[in-house]
Design a protein around this motif. Structure first.
Motif, PDB file in Angstrom:
ATOM      1  N   GLN A 268       0.813  -1.211   0.000  1.00  0.00           N
ATOM      2  CA  GLN A 268       0.000   0.000   0.000  1.00  0.00           C
ATOM      3  C   GLN A 268       0.852   1.270   0.000  1.00  0.00           C
ATOM      4  O   GLN A 268       0.590   2.205  -0.759  1.00  0.00           O
ATOM      5  CB  GLN A 268      -0.929  -0.007   1.216  1.00  0.00           C
ATOM      6  N   TYR A 269       1.878   1.330   0.837  1.00  0.00           N
ATOM      7  CA  TYR A 269       2.705   2.531   0.900  1.00  0.00           C
ATOM      8  C   TYR A 269       3.606   2.661  -0.328  1.00  0.00           C
ATOM      9  O   TYR A 269       3.801   3.767  -0.853  1.00  0.00           O
ATOM     10  CB  TYR A 269       3.549   2.532   2.174  1.00  0.00           C
ATOM     11  N   SER A 270       4.154   1.548  -0.797  1.00  0.00           N
ATOM     12  CA  SER A 270       5.009   1.599  -1.985  1.00  0.00           C
ATOM     13  C   SER A 270       4.240   2.081  -3.202  1.00  0.00           C
ATOM     14  O   SER A 270       4.778   2.792  -4.059  1.00  0.00           O
ATOM     15  CB  SER A 270       5.609   0.217  -2.268  1.00  0.00           C
ATOM     16  N   ARG A 271       2.986   1.713  -3.297  1.00  0.00           N
ATOM     17  CA  ARG A 271       2.140   2.155  -4.417  1.00  0.00           C
ATOM     18  C   ARG A 271       2.016   3.671  -4.444  1.00  0.00           C
ATOM     19  O   ARG A 271       1.896   4.280  -5.512  1.00  0.00           O
ATOM     20  CB  ARG A 271       0.757   1.510  -4.304  1.00  0.00           C
ATOM     21  N   GLU A 272       2.073   4.301  -3.272  1.00  0.00           N
ATOM     22  CA  GLU A 272       1.916   5.750  -3.158  1.00  0.00           C
ATOM     23  C   GLU A 272       3.250   6.500  -3.252  1.00  0.00           C
ATOM     24  O   GLU A 272       3.269   7.685  -3.580  1.00  0.00           O
ATOM     25  CB  GLU A 272       1.257   6.085  -1.822  1.00  0.00           C
ATOM     26  N   ILE A 273       4.354   5.838  -2.967  1.00  0.00           N
ATOM     27  CA  ILE A 273       5.644   6.525  -2.817  1.00  0.00           C
ATOM     28  C   ILE A 273       6.626   6.167  -3.926  1.00  0.00           C
ATOM     29  O   ILE A 273       7.389   7.005  -4.378  1.00  0.00           O
ATOM     30  CB  ILE A 273       6.248   6.190  -1.440  1.00  0.00           C
ATOM     31  N   GLY A 274       6.575   4.925  -4.398  1.00  0.00           N
ATOM     32  CA  GLY A 274       7.491   4.501  -5.440  1.00  0.00           C
ATOM     33  C   GLY A 274       8.684   3.751  -4.885  1.00  0.00           C
ATOM     34  O   GLY A 274       8.686   3.267  -3.751  1.00  0.00           O
ATOM     35  N   ASN A 275       9.711   3.666  -5.689  1.00  0.00           N
ATOM     36  CA  ASN A 275      10.909   2.891  -5.380  1.00  0.00           C
ATOM     37  C   ASN A 275      11.846   3.691  -4.479  1.00  0.00           C
ATOM     38  O   ASN A 275      12.235   4.811  -4.812  1.00  0.00           O
ATOM     39  CB  ASN A 275      11.619   2.543  -6.696  1.00  0.00           C
ATOM     40  N   ILE A 276      12.203   3.122  -3.335  1.00  0.00           N
ATOM     41  CA  ILE A 276      13.184   3.788  -2.467  1.00  0.00           C
ATOM     42  C   ILE A 276      14.367   2.853  -2.204  1.00  0.00           C
ATOM     43  O   ILE A 276      14.975   2.860  -1.131  1.00  0.00           O
ATOM     44  CB  ILE A 276      12.565   4.321  -1.163  1.00  0.00           C
ATOM     45  N   TYR A 277      14.671   2.025  -3.206  1.00  0.00           N
ATOM     46  CA  TYR A 277      15.881   1.197  -3.208  1.00  0.00           C
ATOM     47  C   TYR A 277      16.087   0.420  -1.901  1.00  0.00           C
ATOM     48  O   TYR A 277      15.321  -0.472  -1.596  1.00  0.00           O
ATOM     49  CB  TYR A 277      17.087   2.060  -3.523  1.00  0.00           C
ATOM     50  N   THR A 278      17.114   0.761  -1.117  1.00  0.00           N
ATOM     51  CA  THR A 278      17.486  -0.042   0.048  1.00  0.00           C
ATOM     52  C   THR A 278      16.378  -0.152   1.077  1.00  0.00           C
ATOM     53  O   THR A 278      16.318  -1.128   1.827  1.00  0.00           O
ATOM     54  CB  THR A 278      18.732   0.545   0.737  1.00  0.00           C
ATOM     55  N   ALA A 279      15.515   0.839   1.157  1.00  0.00           N
ATOM     56  CA  ALA A 279      14.457   0.850   2.175  1.00  0.00           C
ATOM     57  C   ALA A 279      13.144   0.271   1.677  1.00  0.00           C
ATOM     58  O   ALA A 279      12.183   0.180   2.450  1.00  0.00           O
ATOM     59  CB  ALA A 279      14.237   2.275   2.678  1.00  0.00           C
ATOM     60  N   SER A 280      13.075  -0.153   0.416  1.00  0.00           N
ATOM     61  CA  SER A 280      11.795  -0.583  -0.149  1.00  0.00           C
ATOM     62  C   SER A 280      11.202  -1.773   0.596  1.00  0.00           C
ATOM     63  O   SER A 280       9.995  -1.813   0.870  1.00  0.00           O
ATOM     64  CB  SER A 280      11.953  -0.924  -1.630  1.00  0.00           C
ATOM     65  N   LEU A 281      12.014  -2.780   0.911  1.00  0.00           N
ATOM     66  CA  LEU A 281      11.516  -3.941   1.641  1.00  0.00           C
ATOM     67  C   LEU A 281      10.944  -3.532   2.992  1.00  0.00           C
ATOM     68  O   LEU A 281       9.920  -4.064   3.438  1.00  0.00           O
ATOM     69  CB  LEU A 281      12.645  -4.958   1.829  1.00  0.00           C
ATOM     70  N   TYR A 282      11.588  -2.567   3.631  1.00  0.00           N
ATOM     71  CA  TYR A 282      11.189  -2.195   4.988  1.00  0.00           C
ATOM     72  C   TYR A 282      10.030  -1.200   4.996  1.00  0.00           C
ATOM     73  O   TYR A 282       9.306  -1.105   5.978  1.00  0.00           O
ATOM     74  CB  TYR A 282      12.422  -1.718   5.751  1.00  0.00           C
ATOM     75  N   LEU A 283       9.826  -0.514   3.879  1.00  0.00           N
ATOM     76  CA  LEU A 283       8.576   0.218   3.703  1.00  0.00           C
ATOM     77  C   LEU A 283       7.428  -0.786   3.545  1.00  0.00           C
ATOM     78  O   LEU A 283       6.321  -0.557   4.044  1.00  0.00           O
ATOM     79  CB  LEU A 283       8.655   1.134   2.484  1.00  0.00           C
ATOM     80  N   SER A 284       7.705  -1.914   2.871  1.00  0.00           N
ATOM     81  CA  SER A 284       6.712  -2.981   2.759  1.00  0.00           C
ATOM     82  C   SER A 284       6.367  -3.538   4.134  1.00  0.00           C
ATOM     83  O   SER A 284       5.191  -3.806   4.430  1.00  0.00           O
ATOM     84  CB  SER A 284       7.244  -4.122   1.877  1.00  0.00           C
ATOM     85  N   LEU A 285       7.385  -3.729   4.966  1.00  0.00           N
ATOM     86  CA  LEU A 285       7.143  -4.230   6.322  1.00  0.00           C
ATOM     87  C   LEU A 285       6.280  -3.248   7.111  1.00  0.00           C
ATOM     88  O   LEU A 285       5.311  -3.657   7.769  1.00  0.00           O
ATOM     89  CB  LEU A 285       8.467  -4.466   7.035  1.00  0.00           C
ATOM     90  N   LEU A 286       6.618  -1.977   7.056  1.00  0.00           N
ATOM     91  CA  LEU A 286       5.846  -0.976   7.772  1.00  0.00           C
ATOM     92  C   LEU A 286       4.401  -0.956   7.278  1.00  0.00           C
ATOM     93  O   LEU A 286       3.457  -0.886   8.080  1.00  0.00           O
ATOM     94  CB  LEU A 286       6.483   0.405   7.597  1.00  0.00           C
ATOM     95  N   SER A 287       4.220  -1.023   5.981  1.00  0.00           N
ATOM     96  CA  SER A 287       2.878  -1.015   5.410  1.00  0.00           C
ATOM     97  C   SER A 287       2.088  -2.237   5.864  1.00  0.00           C
ATOM     98  O   SER A 287       0.892  -2.139   6.185  1.00  0.00           O
ATOM     99  CB  SER A 287       2.969  -0.962   3.883  1.00  0.00           C
ATOM    100  N   LEU A 288       2.738  -3.390   5.900  1.00  0.00           N
ATOM    101  CA  LEU A 288       2.071  -4.601   6.373  1.00  0.00           C
ATOM    102  C   LEU A 288       1.652  -4.462   7.827  1.00  0.00           C
ATOM    103  O   LEU A 288       0.515  -4.782   8.197  1.00  0.00           O
ATOM    104  CB  LEU A 288       3.003  -5.804   6.223  1.00  0.00           C
ATOM    105  N   LEU A 289       2.566  -3.983   8.662  1.00  0.00           N
ATOM    106  CA  LEU A 289       2.277  -3.860  10.088  1.00  0.00           C
ATOM    107  C   LEU A 289       1.123  -2.899  10.355  1.00  0.00           C
ATOM    108  O   LEU A 289       0.332  -3.106  11.274  1.00  0.00           O
ATOM    109  CB  LEU A 289       3.529  -3.381  10.827  1.00  0.00           C
ATOM    110  N   GLU A 290       1.025  -1.857   9.536  1.00  0.00           N
ATOM    111  CA  GLU A 290       0.012  -0.833   9.784  1.00  0.00           C
ATOM    112  C   GLU A 290      -1.295  -1.065   9.034  1.00  0.00           C
ATOM    113  O   GLU A 290      -2.326  -0.492   9.409  1.00  0.00           O
ATOM    114  CB  GLU A 290       0.575   0.548   9.451  1.00  0.00           C
ATOM    115  N   ASN A 291      -1.259  -1.886   8.000  1.00  0.00           N
ATOM    116  CA  ASN A 291      -2.454  -2.083   7.179  1.00  0.00           C
ATOM    117  C   ASN A 291      -2.891  -3.538   7.047  1.00  0.00           C
ATOM    118  O   ASN A 291      -3.955  -3.809   6.484  1.00  0.00           O
ATOM    119  CB  ASN A 291      -2.220  -1.518   5.769  1.00  0.00           C
ATOM    120  N   GLY A 292      -2.072  -4.466   7.554  1.00  0.00           N
ATOM    121  CA  GLY A 292      -2.387  -5.878   7.419  1.00  0.00           C
ATOM    122  C   GLY A 292      -3.130  -6.437   8.614  1.00  0.00           C
ATOM    123  O   GLY A 292      -3.516  -5.714   9.537  1.00  0.00           O
ATOM    124  N   ASN A 293      -3.308  -7.733   8.595  1.00  0.00           N
ATOM    125  CA  ASN A 293      -4.018  -8.446   9.662  1.00  0.00           C
ATOM    126  C   ASN A 293      -3.085  -9.499  10.228  1.00  0.00           C
ATOM    127  O   ASN A 293      -2.958 -10.597   9.683  1.00  0.00           O
ATOM    128  CB  ASN A 293      -5.295  -9.088   9.110  1.00  0.00           C
TER     129      ASN A 293
END
Length: 387
Positions: A268-293
């Motif tokens: 969800q967050y990557s879709r809004e922000i785009g590619n941030i290289y080294t931090a992309s996986l951890y933006l995915s983690l943050l998005s999962l923690l805040e938007n997942g179940n």
């Protein structure tokens, strides 16, 4: 003793370009970007934001909540370095006013850099359980205007505090790594933008995922169904989607639906922000923690990939009450505060940001009060200021 992620800070610049606008400007069907690539918006960094300032801003999100005296290690992973010799982490350490005894350095291996830093930090804390470590991923993805990779650009930073008895995610023992000397993506010293063989890079990414995920399961005697979620480095959302489809094929419906739903949450967050290289996986983690179940003790698998190429799969276990350690409202505000720029404005900002400002010329930031920014060079020394 468990070691893992206790704090997460996130920053992205205050401007974005809409993918529908960009598609129209490039005479493309918007669905090629929205669906085919999986992007809706793309954060845009101007001349005053770089890997250092973004890393400072991400860490400032939580720095006042931790014991700075216990920080013994600061690592920054980036492929947007600001100096060929001096580590970006030294600028960050100075701005954060950390103790001079802190060990600090920069790691480069394309988008794998932050993951490498986390592995180092994990082992450091295991040997020094009364200390903590800060690991930052901070990057600006640039491929050039009107290029095939343009839609997969972005800018941002994620910072994490690694410590014993973490509140968010405990890192599990075991990992599966795979590397090869290939040329799917690179940025020569004489180029301000990256070079990429997009189709080949996608093929390698998927191959490395299959290898590391399969090997991890064999080494740790686990199955796909054991994972509550699988998350990925997301240079663009569709790439991770393809990997997730490989993971869930032939799985029972319940497992496939759970992993598909949590992938959507992680993207969800990557879709809004785009590619941030080294931090992309951890933006995915943050998005999962805040938007997942996720239930307490849920197992999350992480696939890290850096072109060139290095891949690694490892896992973490969600801690009970992890939501209390997150700043959901602050992260939502971080994304929502951005101002939309037109395609022509984006092109001007992009072109200007490729050039180093004239020495002894001070840059002014249009960021909100409190954020750090690159203020130019003084006698060829980079200057960072807080708004």
């Amino acid at each position: 003793m468990q070691v893992g992620i206790d704090q997460i800070g996130f920053y992205t610049p205050n401007k974005y370009v809409d993918m529908v606008d960009l598609a129209h400007a490039r005479n493309q069907d918007p669905n090629k970007f929205l669906i085919g690539i999986g992007q809706s918006k793309m954060s845009v960094a101007d001349q005053t934001q770089d890997a250092v300032s973004m890393g400072i801003n991400a860490t400032m999100r939580y720095i006042d909540e931790i014991d700075r005296e216990k920080v013994g290690l600061l690592v920054i992973g980036t492929e947007s370095g600001v100096d060929q010799s001096k580590s970006a982490s030294l600028f960050v350490k100075s701005a954060l006013e950390l103790a001079p005894e802190v060990r600090t350095f920069e790691i480069k291996e394309a988008c794998f850099g932050m993951s490498a830093g986390i592995m180092i930090a994990r082992d450091y804390v295991r040997l020094h359980p009364h200390h903590s470590a800060i690991v930052i991923g901070s990057d600006i993805a640039r491929y050039g205007l009107n290029t095939g990779g343009e839609v997969t650009q972005g800018a941002g930073s994620v910072s994490m505090l690694i410590k014993a008895e973490p509140r968010i995610l405990a890192l599990k023992n075991g990992h599966s790594a795979y590397s090869a000397d290939i040329n799917d993506f690179w940025r020569p010293n004489d180029s301000a933008v990256a070079l990429v063989n997009g189709k080949y890079s996608t093929e390698v990414y998927l191959d490395f995922f299959k290898r590391t995920f399969t090997n991890y399961q064999a080494q740790n005697d686990c199955q796909t169904a054991d994972f509550a979620a699988l998350i990925y480095h997301l240079p663009f959302v569709k790439m991770g989607f393809k990997a997730n489809q490989l993971a869930i094929e032939k799985q029972e419906q319940e497992t496939a639906e759970r992993l598909a739903n949590n992938f959507t949450a992680s993207a969800q967050y990557s879709r809004e922000i785009g590619n941030i290289y080294t931090a992309s996986l951890y933006l995915s983690l943050l998005s999962l923690l805040e938007n997942g179940n996720l239930a307490p003790e849920a197992l999350v698998g992480l696939f890290s990939y850096g072109s060139g190429a290095m891949g690694e799969f490892y896992a973490g276990q969600v801690m009970e009450g992890y939501q209390n350690a997150l700043d959901f409202d602050g992260d939502q505000e971080m994304i929502a505060r951005r101002q939309k720029v037109s395609v022509s404005e984006y092109e001007q900002i992009f072109t200007q940001a490729l050039e180093l400002p004239q020495d002894n010329f001070e840059l002014e930031s249009d960021e909100e009060t409190g954020y750090w920014y690159f203020a130019g060079t003084k006698d060829h020394v980079r200057q960072y200021k807080q708004k």
